[in-house]
Enzyme design. Structure first.
Site, PDB file in Angstrom:
ATOM      1  N   CYS A   1      49.857  62.512 -33.621  1.00 15.51           N
ATOM      2  CA  CYS A   1      49.830  61.778 -32.628  1.00 15.51           C
ATOM      3  C   CYS A   1      49.619  59.785 -33.057  1.00 15.51           C
ATOM      4  O   CYS A   1      50.080  59.205 -31.868  1.00 15.51           O
ATOM      5  CB  CYS A   1      48.836  62.251 -31.208  1.00 15.51           C
ATOM      6  SG  CYS A   1      47.190  62.582 -32.529  1.00 15.51           S
TER       7      CYS A   1
ATOM      8  N   ASN B   1      53.258  60.753 -23.520  1.00 12.64           N
ATOM      9  CA  ASN B   1      52.804  61.644 -25.044  1.00 12.64           C
ATOM     10  C   ASN B   1      54.119  62.065 -25.760  1.00 12.64           C
ATOM     11  O   ASN B   1      55.049  61.429 -25.583  1.00 12.64           O
ATOM     12  CB  ASN B   1      52.590  63.644 -24.461  1.00 12.64           C
ATOM     13  CG  ASN B   1      51.541  63.925 -25.050  1.00 12.64           C
ATOM     14  OD1 ASN B   1      50.919  63.677 -25.950  1.00 12.64           O
ATOM     15  ND2 ASN B   1      51.196  65.136 -24.454  1.00 12.64           N
TER      16      ASN B   1
ATOM     17  N   HIS C   1      42.943  63.022 -28.767  1.00 18.40           N
ATOM     18  CA  HIS C   1      44.721  62.877 -29.459  1.00 18.40           C
ATOM     19  C   HIS C   1      44.592  61.511 -28.892  1.00 18.40           C
ATOM     20  O   HIS C   1      44.311  61.113 -27.722  1.00 18.40           O
ATOM     21  CB  HIS C   1      44.743  63.996 -28.395  1.00 18.40           C
ATOM     22  CG  HIS C   1      46.507  63.827 -28.112  1.00 18.40           C
ATOM     23  ND1 HIS C   1      47.287  64.232 -29.142  1.00 18.40           N
ATOM     24  CD2 HIS C   1      47.616  63.769 -26.739  1.00 18.40           C
ATOM     25  CE1 HIS C   1      48.826  63.898 -28.734  1.00 18.40           C
ATOM     26  NE2 HIS C   1      48.822  63.940 -27.473  1.00 18.40           N
TER      27      HIS C   1
END
Length: 333
Positions: free
Chosen positions: A138, A300, A277
Site C-alpha cells: 500500500c 485506496n 495502511h
C-alpha cells in the site's frame, strides 16, 4: 473408556461441530466464488464458507442499522469475503509505523484562500484506481499517487508510475517490499536513485522479486525530497487545497473498512495512532449543511470494485479520525 469408543465419540464430536450452512445463501455463495475465481480444497471449502457467511450476516446487520440511521455508511460483500479480519489485516495492510528520517516541515500558507471543497480528480491529477493484490505494498501505491500528482502539477502530464519499482528497489531506504514500508522511504529512494520508472515500463507483479530492474531510460518522475505535515487536519486541508494529492496513513484494520461500500466512513474504534495502511487524499468535501458531514476523498489501492469505485469518504474534522493527519507527507519535485 475403551479406546475405540473414545475415538468414535471424538469423531462424532468433530462431525457435530462441522459448520451448518444457511442453505438460503447457496446461490450467493456460488456466485461469489465464481466472481472472485475461488477454488478451494476439500478441507478448506467448509471453513471459507463459514467465514463468508459470518461476514455476510455482519454486513446485513450493519446495513439494517444504517437504514435505521445508526451509521453514516453502508457495507457490501466484496473480494475479502472469505477472509477473517485477522487475515485481512495481515495480507492487505502494509504501512509500517516506524521511526524514520523526517523530511522538511510543511509551512502552512497564511493568506491562501482555502475552498470548502476540492477534488483533484477533476483537474487531471489522479490516475485510475489500482490494485495491490495480496501484497502489503500500500505504501508504494500511496507514494506513486502523490508523486504522479506533483509531476502533473509541474509538467501538465499525468503518467502512471511504477509501484513494482519501489517494491523491488527501495530496501536500502528501509522498505520491505510486500512486507510493508513507508511513503517517506519511497520518496527518499526516488531522490537517491535519481528517478522512478513508469508503470508501463516496469509493470506491477504483486510479489517480491528480490531483483531491482530499474531502467534509467524509462524514468518518468523524480523528486528532491519530501515534506512532512503537522499532525493536524487543518494543515492537511491546506496542503490538499494548495498542492494536490497527499500521502497519508490510516488505521484500516476494521471489518467496517474491509467491507466499506458508500457514505462517510466513521468507526468509533478507529485509532489515530495505530496506523497500518497507506492511502492518498485527493480532495475533501461535505454533504448537505451539517458540519458533521465533512469528508476526505481517499483513493485506496484495492481495485475499483472495493468501496466507492475504489475510493472511501472518510470523516473529516472528527478529531483526526483513523489518524488521517498523523503521518501525512508529499514529495517535492
Amino acid at each position: 473408556m475403551n479406546p475405540s469408543l473414545f475415538l468414535t465419540a471424538l469423531c462424532l464430536g468433530i462431525a457435530s461441530a462441522a459448520p451448518k450452512f444457511d442453505q438460503s445463501l447457496n446461490a450467493q455463495w456460488y456466485q461469489w466464488k465464481a466472481t472472485h475465481r475461488r477454488l478451494y480444497g476439500m478441507n478448506e471449502e467448509g471453513w471459507r464458507r463459514a467465514v463468508w457467511e459470518k461476514n455476510m450476516k455482519m454486513i446485513e446487520l450493519h446495513n439494517r442499522e444504517y437504514s435505521q440511521g445508526k451509521h453514516g455508511f453502508t457495507m457490501a460483500m466484496n473480494a475479502f469475503g472469505d477472509m477473517t479480519n485477522e487475515e485481512f489485516r495481515q495480507v492487505m495492510n502494509g504501512f509500517q509505523n516506524q521511526k524514520h528520517k523526517k523530511g522538511k516541515m510543511f509551512q502552512e500558507p497564511l493568506f491562501a484562500e482555502i475552498p470548502k471543497s476540492v477534488d483533484w480528480r477533476e483537474k487531471g491529477y489522479v490516475t485510475p484506481v489500482k490494485n495491490q493484490g495480496q501484497c502489503g505494498s500500500c505504501w508504494a501505491f500511496s507514494a506513486t499517487g502523490a508523486l504522479e500528482g506533483q509531476m502533473f502539477r509541474k509538467t501538465g502530464k499525468l503518467v502512471s508510475l511504477s509501484e513494482q519499482n519501489l517494491v523491488d528497489c527501495s530496501r536500502a531506504q528501509g522498505n520491505e517490499g510486500c512486507n510493508g514500508g513507508l511513503m517517506d522511504n519511497a520518496f527518499r529512494y526516488v531522490k537517491d536513485n535519481g528517478g522512478l520508472d513508469s508503470e508501463e515500463s516496469y509493470p506491477y507483479l504483486g510479489r517480491d522479486t528480490e531483483t531491482c530492474n530499474y531502467k534509467p531510460e524509462c524514468s518518468a518522475a523524480n523528486d528532491t525530497g519530501f515534506v512532512d505535515l503537522p499532525q493536524r487536519e487543518k494543515a492537511l486541508m491546506k496542503a490538499v487545497a494548495t498542492l494536490g494529492p497527499i500521502s497519508v496513513a490510516i488505521d484500516a484494520g476494521h471489518q467496517s473498512f474491509q467491507f466499506y461500500k458508500s457514505g462517510i466512513y466513521f468507526d468509533p474504534d478507529c485509532s489515530s495512532k495505530d496506523l497500518d495502511h497507506g492511502v492518498l487524499v485527493v480532495g475533501y468535501g461535505f454533504e448537505g449543511t451539517d458540519s458533521n458531514n465533512k469528508f476526505w476523498i481517499v483513493k485506496n489501492s484495492w481495485g475499483p470494485e472495493w468501496g466507492w469505485n475504489g475510493y472511501v469518504k472518510m470523516a473529516k474534522d472528527q478529531n483526526n479520525h483513523c489518524g488521517i493527519a498523523t503521518a501525512a507527507s508529499y514529495p517535492t519535485v
